[in-house]
Design a protein around this motif. Sequence first.
Motif, PDB file in Angstrom:
ATOM      1  N   GLU A 231     -10.270  10.865   2.096  1.00 56.50           N
ATOM      2  CA  GLU A 231     -10.856  12.127   2.529  1.00 56.50           C
ATOM      3  C   GLU A 231      -9.990  13.249   1.975  1.00 56.50           C
ATOM      4  N   PRO A 232     -10.577  14.309   1.412  1.00 61.23           N
ATOM      5  CA  PRO A 232     -11.983  14.708   1.421  1.00 61.23           C
ATOM      6  C   PRO A 232     -12.879  13.966   0.435  1.00 61.23           C
ATOM      7  N   ARG A 233     -12.314  13.062  -0.365  1.00 60.20           N
ATOM      8  CA  ARG A 233     -13.098  12.236  -1.280  1.00 60.20           C
ATOM      9  C   ARG A 233     -12.282  10.994  -1.573  1.00 60.20           C
ATOM     10  N   TYR A 234     -12.913  10.020  -2.167  1.00 55.97           N
ATOM     11  CA  TYR A 234     -12.184   8.787  -2.489  1.00 55.97           C
ATOM     12  C   TYR A 234     -11.482   8.930  -3.834  1.00 55.97           C
ATOM     13  N   MET A 235     -10.235   8.447  -3.891  1.00 52.77           N
ATOM     14  CA  MET A 235      -9.485   8.450  -5.154  1.00 52.77           C
ATOM     15  C   MET A 235      -8.308   7.504  -5.044  1.00 52.77           C
ATOM     16  N   PRO A 236      -8.200   6.520  -5.933  1.00 53.65           N
ATOM     17  CA  PRO A 236      -6.960   5.734  -5.984  1.00 53.65           C
ATOM     18  C   PRO A 236      -5.804   6.636  -6.402  1.00 53.65           C
ATOM     19  N   LEU A 237      -4.650   6.452  -5.790  1.00 57.41           N
ATOM     20  CA  LEU A 237      -3.478   7.259  -6.096  1.00 57.41           C
ATOM     21  C   LEU A 237      -2.435   6.413  -6.809  1.00 57.41           C
ATOM     22  N   ILE A 238      -1.688   7.059  -7.675  1.00 54.67           N
ATOM     23  CA  ILE A 238      -0.652   6.373  -8.442  1.00 54.67           C
ATOM     24  C   ILE A 238       0.690   6.611  -7.769  1.00 54.67           C
ATOM     25  N   GLY A 239       1.261   5.569  -7.242  1.00 56.46           N
ATOM     26  CA  GLY A 239       2.555   5.660  -6.581  1.00 56.46           C
ATOM     27  C   GLY A 239       3.178   4.282  -6.489  1.00 56.46           C
ATOM     28  N   TYR A 240       4.370   4.242  -5.882  1.00 52.14           N
ATOM     29  CA  TYR A 240       5.077   2.971  -5.726  1.00 52.14           C
ATOM     30  C   TYR A 240       6.062   3.114  -4.583  1.00 52.14           C
ATOM     31  N   PRO A 241       6.204   2.099  -3.751  1.00 50.62           N
ATOM     32  CA  PRO A 241       7.204   2.180  -2.674  1.00 50.62           C
ATOM     33  C   PRO A 241       8.625   2.206  -3.233  1.00 50.62           C
ATOM     34  N   GLU A 242       9.491   2.942  -2.542  1.00 48.66           N
ATOM     35  CA  GLU A 242      10.907   2.873  -2.878  1.00 48.66           C
ATOM     36  C   GLU A 242      11.435   1.481  -2.549  1.00 48.66           C
ATOM     37  N   ALA A 243      12.466   1.075  -3.270  1.00 44.47           N
ATOM     38  CA  ALA A 243      13.114  -0.190  -2.953  1.00 44.47           C
ATOM     39  C   ALA A 243      13.730  -0.135  -1.565  1.00 44.47           C
ATOM     40  N   TRP A 244      13.686  -1.250  -0.873  1.00 42.90           N
ATOM     41  CA  TRP A 244      14.218  -1.424   0.479  1.00 42.90           C
ATOM     42  C   TRP A 244      13.461  -0.608   1.536  1.00 42.90           C
ATOM     43  N   THR A 245      12.232  -0.203   1.206  1.00 47.42           N
ATOM     44  CA  THR A 245      11.447   0.472   2.231  1.00 47.42           C
ATOM     45  C   THR A 245      10.855  -0.567   3.182  1.00 47.42           C
ATOM     46  N   PRO A 246      10.738  -0.252   4.489  1.00 48.36           N
ATOM     47  CA  PRO A 246      10.085  -1.190   5.407  1.00 48.36           C
ATOM     48  C   PRO A 246       8.580  -1.194   5.232  1.00 48.36           C
ATOM     49  N   SER A 247       7.927  -2.155   5.835  1.00 51.32           N
ATOM     50  CA  SER A 247       6.474  -2.289   5.755  1.00 51.32           C
ATOM     51  C   SER A 247       5.787  -1.280   6.672  1.00 51.32           C
ATOM     52  N   THR A 248       4.531  -0.986   6.345  1.00 47.65           N
ATOM     53  CA  THR A 248       3.658  -0.337   7.314  1.00 47.65           C
ATOM     54  C   THR A 248       3.147  -1.408   8.281  1.00 47.65           C
ATOM     55  N   SER A 249       2.544  -0.987   9.364  1.00 55.25           N
ATOM     56  CA  SER A 249       1.985  -1.949  10.322  1.00 55.25           C
ATOM     57  C   SER A 249       0.602  -2.376   9.844  1.00 55.25           C
ATOM     58  N   GLY A 250       0.609  -3.123   8.748  1.00 53.28           N
ATOM     59  CA  GLY A 250      -0.646  -3.526   8.128  1.00 53.28           C
ATOM     60  C   GLY A 250      -1.245  -2.376   7.338  1.00 53.28           C
ATOM     61  N   GLU A 251      -2.563  -2.458   7.097  1.00 58.57           N
ATOM     62  CA  GLU A 251      -3.247  -1.376   6.403  1.00 58.57           C
ATOM     63  C   GLU A 251      -3.545  -0.270   7.401  1.00 58.57           C
ATOM     64  N   VAL A 252      -3.091   0.937   7.111  1.00 67.34           N
ATOM     65  CA  VAL A 252      -3.258   2.045   8.043  1.00 67.34           C
ATOM     66  C   VAL A 252      -3.991   3.187   7.351  1.00 67.34           C
ATOM     67  N   VAL A 253      -4.713   3.968   8.138  1.00 67.10           N
ATOM     68  CA  VAL A 253      -5.314   5.210   7.667  1.00 67.10           C
ATOM     69  C   VAL A 253      -4.513   6.341   8.291  1.00 67.10           C
ATOM     70  N   ALA A 254      -3.914   7.177   7.447  1.00 68.15           N
ATOM     71  CA  ALA A 254      -2.975   8.193   7.910  1.00 68.15           C
ATOM     72  C   ALA A 254      -3.432   9.565   7.464  1.00 68.15           C
ATOM     73  N   THR A 255      -3.370  10.519   8.360  1.00 67.97           N
ATOM     74  CA  THR A 255      -3.661  11.910   8.034  1.00 67.97           C
ATOM     75  C   THR A 255      -2.415  12.553   7.442  1.00 67.97           C
ATOM     76  N   ALA A 256      -2.580  13.251   6.322  1.00 70.19           N
ATOM     77  CA  ALA A 256      -1.453  13.888   5.658  1.00 70.19           C
ATOM     78  C   ALA A 256      -1.023  15.132   6.413  1.00 70.19           C
ATOM     79  N   VAL A 257       0.291  15.281   6.612  1.00 72.75           N
ATOM     80  CA  VAL A 257       0.872  16.429   7.302  1.00 72.75           C
ATOM     81  C   VAL A 257       2.008  16.967   6.442  1.00 72.75           C
ATOM     82  N   SER A 258       1.976  18.260   6.151  1.00 77.15           N
ATOM     83  CA  SER A 258       3.045  18.884   5.368  1.00 77.15           C
ATOM     84  C   SER A 258       4.078  19.511   6.288  1.00 77.15           C
ATOM     85  N   LEU A 259       5.348  19.262   5.990  1.00 77.73           N
ATOM     86  CA  LEU A 259       6.452  19.869   6.733  1.00 77.73           C
ATOM     87  C   LEU A 259       7.151  20.939   5.904  1.00 77.73           C
TER      88      LEU A 259
END
Length: 502
Positions: free
Chosen positions: A107-135
């Motif tokens: 949302e607001p549209r579908y798009m695959p994103l190009i990224g990669y987890p940092e090394a030694w990052t922990p897992s998410t709790s399975g597949e999650v849908v997360a709302t983006a928040v800017s700090l």
Amino acid sequence: MRKFSTALVGCAALSVVMLAGQSTESVDAETIAKIRDEGLNRSEAPAIFHQFVDVIGPRLAGSPEYNRAAEFARDTMAGWGLTDVRIEPFEFGRGWELEKFTLEMIEPRYMPLIGYPEAWTPSTSGEVVATAVSLVGRSADDVEAMQAELAGAAILSQPMMTNFIRSDRAQPTDQPELAPEASGARGRGGRGGRGRGGRGRGAGGPSDAQRIATAIEGAGAAVHLRSSRGEHGTLFVQGGRGENPDATVSRVVLIPEHYNMIARLLEAGETVRLRVNVQSRFLDDTNSYNVLAEIPGVDPALRDEVVMLGAHLDSWHTSTGATDNADGSAVVLEAFRILKAIGVAPRRTLRVALWGAEEQGLIGSRAWVEANLAGEANTAARDNLAVYFNIDPGKGPVYGWFMENRAAARPIFDAWLEPFIDLGARRNVPQGIGSTDHVNFNRAGVLGFNPVQDYVGYDVREHHTQVDTAERIDDADLRQAAVILASFVYHAAMRTERIPGN
């Protein structure tokens, strides 16, 4: 990448310059001819490189793939008949591997994103849908008051990326020579810019950055996003070593074009939702490993002295680490294979080393130096290590050597390099280079040197990115580099006097 054909332009002039600076240092033309024949016509470097890059793949320190690479190197050297072939452990920390990753904007549209987890990052709790928040622009007090909004969110705490990496380091052999006092101190340089988080703790308690990071963790955010500095889809990704075993928020790096797009949508008041799934695994083994082997010296007066050649075997996890540093590891092994194959009988002992955990701060070579060279108990071993040659930053052919401001050694290196002008060698340069494994040897009082190679595209596109793949390396360059390394190691082992340290 510059090929041999372009490197040969101006070779005649370069040869004159080099010869003009030479002393009476002699070279063993007969052995050089054997090294060239074996290394150029029967090279195993491309096959070794293929094994490291395509078969084994990324070799993150502490990962199963790194251990496979170390075992392959050990078994390969044992098969060649090298002596005292061994894998030596050193304390590193928890191992880690990535098992699954998904990142999509829904949302607001579908798009695959190009990224990669940092090394030694922990897992998410399975597949999650997360709302983006800017700090961005928020104070620590603001963020600490947003706990409910941060729970399960995809956090952006970084401004939009505009400071891209757009230039490679200069080619030293194309530059005017610097005066010794302006060309860098011996052995200076470490792994700069490796730290994570904000400024260190001051007298007043945690910094704002530390408070914000704690608030993100405490709120139970789903993922913390940040931008790479690469441009045109280039993704630079590294990571911590999992020093905080209680961390729960996954960390993912995006190409700046996609990070900036999300940031612009949020600035415009759009709701952005992401589908994220990071599945990683921490490993129980807290060791990483160095791999070593030898060709024994035969001169009773000199065989206790050692000439050493090394490279780091580990890489980051986003790609196969072709230029950083599978090519270096392959040519180091190949140099010793050449010397063994032509039956050299070195006066000094030859030792080869592949280092682990260089990417996390030269850890493997530092551990080895501390255990084997440092302190009063290791005085004899330190005094007997005549020289350490290393190969790491850069790619492609060896153009010459960084001389670490050791003027007395320059004519010797010039004489040893001159027979390879026809293969693309250029000249040695007076300055030093930091941030690679020979630094640990220099700091211990041992002569350490690293070659000058090609840097076109290295810093902008390849170094620690997802495109550091086999396509960046030419087989002919592997052969050339291995031949030059073999010759330098051989001549250092055969020289009656040691290379001068001033």
